[in-house]
Design an enzyme around this catalytic site. Structure first.
Site, PDB file in Angstrom:
ATOM      1  N   MET A  30       0.835  -1.202   0.000  1.00  0.00           N
ATOM      2  CA  MET A  30       0.000   0.000   0.000  1.00  0.00           C
ATOM      3  C   MET A  30       0.872   1.255   0.000  1.00  0.00           C
ATOM      4  O   MET A  30       0.384   2.356   0.269  1.00  0.00           O
ATOM      5  CB  MET A  30      -0.952   0.002   1.198  1.00  0.00           C
ATOM      6  N   GLY A  31       2.168   1.082  -0.311  1.00  0.00           N
ATOM      7  CA  GLY A  31       3.049   2.237  -0.385  1.00  0.00           C
ATOM      8  C   GLY A  31       3.567   2.684   0.968  1.00  0.00           C
ATOM      9  O   GLY A  31       3.502   1.960   1.952  1.00  0.00           O
ATOM     10  N   HIS A  34       8.892   1.065   3.732  1.00  0.00           N
ATOM     11  CA  HIS A  34       9.959   1.063   4.732  1.00  0.00           C
ATOM     12  C   HIS A  34      10.848  -0.156   4.471  1.00  0.00           C
ATOM     13  O   HIS A  34      10.642  -0.889   3.493  1.00  0.00           O
ATOM     14  CB  HIS A  34       9.383   1.052   6.147  1.00  0.00           C
ATOM     15  N   HIS A  37       9.290  -3.581   3.618  1.00  0.00           N
ATOM     16  CA  HIS A  37       8.871  -3.758   2.221  1.00  0.00           C
ATOM     17  C   HIS A  37      10.081  -4.043   1.323  1.00  0.00           C
ATOM     18  O   HIS A  37      10.026  -4.902   0.441  1.00  0.00           O
ATOM     19  CB  HIS A  37       8.183  -2.496   1.699  1.00  0.00           C
ATOM     20  N   GLU A 150       5.818 -11.631   7.388  1.00  0.00           N
ATOM     21  CA  GLU A 150       5.255 -12.434   8.472  1.00  0.00           C
ATOM     22  C   GLU A 150       4.718 -11.577   9.613  1.00  0.00           C
ATOM     23  O   GLU A 150       4.045 -12.110  10.496  1.00  0.00           O
ATOM     24  CB  GLU A 150       6.303 -13.415   8.992  1.00  0.00           C
ATOM     25  N   ARG A 189       2.434   2.555   9.822  1.00  0.00           N
ATOM     26  CA  ARG A 189       1.646   3.302  10.802  1.00  0.00           C
ATOM     27  C   ARG A 189       2.466   3.741  12.019  1.00  0.00           C
ATOM     28  O   ARG A 189       1.953   4.484  12.861  1.00  0.00           O
ATOM     29  CB  ARG A 189       0.444   2.472  11.248  1.00  0.00           C
TER      30      ARG A 189
END
Length: 283
Positions: A30-31, A34, A37, A150, A189
């Site tokens: 979802m962009g 970090h 990813h 995970e 987040r």
């Protein structure tokens, strides 16, 4: 790196790869990328000829009071980082293209059972939204393999179940959770946390490690171990969503013959929801 936002264009490129017998890896995101990813991308590059990354903030997996509008969108920076990593295609579809008949008229994919428990009980409809978008993206990209972190352990199990149940011709790889130096699981987040909350946040992982140690020492009073952790986190200032010890294979309550369990946790600091997990061998 090619940036493609049109489904038809993606399929044209996909056909050329197919003609050349290329092995294709896919990393859906979802962009607001970090290091977690980026580690998925690194794993994908090790195993495939072509790597496709998607960025799509999926409205179908957000609840009515969740952070869809506030979710960080950093497309330009994400594009630059992925280009530097040697990603072949960045796929950036629009909502109107993904859900052309609107969200209410959309055909849904729902994995029964596993989608309704634990995180699914706290976020009704969330995993239906996840399964639907991942299924659609798999149909568009048609990868040989896909990579997921995970950290979102239940999501990973939902996707694996969907792939098995629908006889999809691809392999799903889980990649170990990437953590900050203080142990906090990396998440887009985390930037919602203020200074005090950020300092406290790694305590969640610390308490899960303590649960892990208790189990590895031979304790099997899972309910008591869970209660002890909840009490400690609440005293520290967390608002507990859930702390659960489940079968790592089925996410059901562990049976007497269980060999592997997973500790699953979700807790709030202010309005920020943190999730984490640890797998534990009972052998």
């Amino acid at each position: 790196m090619r940036v493609i936002s049109n489904i038809a264009s993606l399929r044209d490129v996909r056909r050329s790869w197919q003609a050349d017998s290329k092995v294709i890896a896919f990393v859906p995101t979802m962009g607001n990328l970090h290091q977690g990813h980026l580690n998925l991308v690194k794993e994908a590059k090790l195993k495939a000829d072509i790597v496709v990354v998607s960025i799509f903030v999926n409205p179908l997996q957000f609840g009515p009071d969740e952070d869809l509008e506030a979710y960080p969108r950093t497309l330009e920076n994400d594009r630059n980082v992925l280009s530097e990593m040697g990603v072949d295609v960045l796929f950036t579809p629009q909502v109107k293209d993904i859900y052309s008949r609107g969200l209410e008229q959309q055909t849904f994919v729902e994995v029964p059972g596993i989608s309704y428990m634990i995180c699914g009980a706290s976020r009704p409809g969330h995993f239906r939204g996840v399964a639907t978008i991942v299924c659609k993206l798999f149909n568009m990209v048609q990868p040989n393999m896909a990579f997921f972190g995970e950290k979102d352990f239940q999501q990973l199990q939902v996707i694996k179940a969907m792939v098995t149940d629908l006889s999809m011709n691809l392999t799903v790889h889980g990649v170990k959770t990437t953590r900050e130096t203080d142990g906090l699981a990396m998440s887009s987040r985390n930037q919602y946390l203020n200074v005090e909350q950020r300092a406290l946040a790694p305590t969640l992982y610390t308490r899960l490690q303590e649960m892990q140690q208790k189990i590895e020492s031979g304790r099997r009073d899972f309910s008591r171990i869970t209660s002890e952790c909840c009490e400690q986190l609440a005293e520290a200032g967390f608002s507990i969503d859930y702390i659960e010890i489940r079968s790592a294979d089925t996410l059901l309550q562990p049976g007497h013959e269980e060999t592997n369990v997973v500790i699953l946790a979700a807790a709030f600091l202010g309005r920020t929801r943190l999730i984490d997990n640890l797998q534990v061998s009972l052998a």
